[in-house]
Design an enzyme around this catalytic site. Structure first.
Site: not given
Ligand SMILES: *Cc1c(COP(=O)(O)O)cnc(C)c1O
Length: 390
Positions: A150, A236, A70, A198, A324, A200, A178
């Site tokens: 988030n 890659t 993300g 993202s 964060c 995860h 999110q």
């Molecule tokens: C987690 C998050 C990100 C960052 O994503 P990563 O894959 O961890 O770099 C960016 N924006 C929002 C709203 C998020 O919740």
């Protein structure tokens, strides 16, 4: 009991996702750019995942670019558009409640001569469409508004924002990290020009993300090098990660119809339970325009992050804001933006649920949380005074 209530920070990889990824570490390890069989199979796997990601947001596969997450997608969108549209203007509009991947990129662009308008939000965390309209100028090159927040879970009026940007001829990017896999998204119906996601955050692996870029948008490569991702993102391909994000998003979207009402029910039970059992508590964020799995509450007369430590001792894993920002003592910029005074912003708790959350866990939290809050309040001289007055 162990209760993981921090799904907004990251999610567990689903077993089906891991299973889909495993062959791409040992059997199918070839570089997708090579011409022999194991590589060509990998190339196909990457294209299958691209289609899975595209289908999830109702886009065409050739408009999906894989990134490392993300943060990379957000950086690319902002810096890329700033770079390639600077002859049109140097003004960018975003909001005060964005993730730091957007806010800190904007601050960086400000040092490079760009001007950024940070739209305020109301007490629910929503931007005003009138304020957005008024902020757009002839030199505005980009509007970037997050799909869902988030921390407080508020879902912004994305389709309305997209319509305004389209009418005014300004590009619209949304950080949908999110939202993807959690609520329905249609990039055409919502007039979204660029979208970050993202893996995860929806039960895929960490370190893999994607960006949707509408056809015709000029954006330079963020990583220069080989010709991967149609020369727009070199390196890659992270084949296992790409297969993982594809499988994860396909699962999430296919289960959304049942998962949204299930989570909303658990969420509302948790919110109602907290607000009735714990005096001097309030819900942060919009009660309705809200991510299905997000609960964010503030407790008056509570100091700092001590609540997280006591919850941790009971096996409850939660957050006080965004992952964060914890570790720093500054109150969350999102809670300050919705008008919470510093002391209330400090006593806030984010509980985010997901695929693996069960109703017993809600009951367990509703049993453990009130005495923890009471115990912490007993250390507060202010609370003592309030109690004595009653
Ligand atoms: C987690 C998050 C990100 C960052 O994503 P990563 O894959 O961890 O770099 C960016 N924006 C929002 C709203 C998020 O919740």
């Amino acid at each position: 009991m162990e209760c993981y209530f921090d799904n907004a920070a990251t999610t567990q990889v689903r077993p089906e996702v891991l299973e889909a990824m495993l062959p791409y570490f040992i059997q199918n390890y070839g570089n997708p750019s090579s011409i022999y069989k194991i590589s060509q199979e990998n190339k196909k796997a990457v294209e299958t995942a691209r289609k899975q990601v595209a289908d999830a947001i109702k886009a065409s596969p050739e408009l999906i670019y894989f990134t490392a997450g993300g943060s990379e997608s957000d950086n690319w969108a902002l810096k890329g558009i700033a770079d390639s549209y600077s002859s049109k203007g140097k003004h960018i509009i975003t909001t005060a409640i964005e993730h730091h991947a957007i806010l800190h990129t904007c601050e960086y662009l400000e040092t490079k001569g760009y001007e950024v308008t940070y739209l305020p939000v109301d007490e629910m965390g929503l931007i005003s469409l009138d304020e957005l309209k008024a902020a757009i100028r002839p030199d505005t090159i980009l509007v970037s508004v997050m799909f869902a927040n988030n921390e407080i879970g508020t879902i912004e009026p994305i389709a309305e924002i997209g319509a305004i940007c389209k009418e005014k001829g300004v590009l619209f990017h949304t950080d949908a990290v999110q939202a993807v896999g959690h609520v329905p998204i249609d990039v055409d119906a919502m007039n979204i020009d660029m979208l970050s996601m993202s893996g995860h955050k929806f039960y895929g692996p960490k370190g893999i993300g994607a960006m949707y870029i509408r056809k015709g948008i000029k954006i330079p490569s963020f990583i220069h090098g080989g010709a991967q991702e149609r020369k727009r993102r070199a390196g890659t391909e992270n084949v296992p990660g790409i297969v993982g994000i594809g499988k994860a998003i396909e699962l999430a979207v296919s289960e959304m119809d049942t998962e949204i009402p299930r989570l909303e029910k658990l969420r509302n039970k948790l919110i109602d339970g907290i607000l009735t059992k714990i005096p001097y508590s309030r819900l942060n964020g919009d009660p309705v325009k809200r991510l299905p799995g997000n609960v964010n509450v503030s407790f008056e007369f509570i100091e700092g992050e001590s609540i997280l430590l006591l919850l941790d001792m009971q096996g409850i894993y939660a957050s006080s804001g965004s992952a964060c920002t914890s570790g720093s003592l500054d109150p969350s910029h999102v809670l300050l933006a919705i008008g919470l005074p510093h002391e209330k912003a400090h006593g806030s708790l984010r509980l985010t649920m997901g695929h693996f959350t069960k109703e017993e866990e809600i009951d367990y939290i509703l049993e453990k949380l009130p005495p923890i809050v009471e115990r912490l309040r007993d250390m507060s001289p202010l609370y003592e005074q309030i109690k004595n007055k009653k």
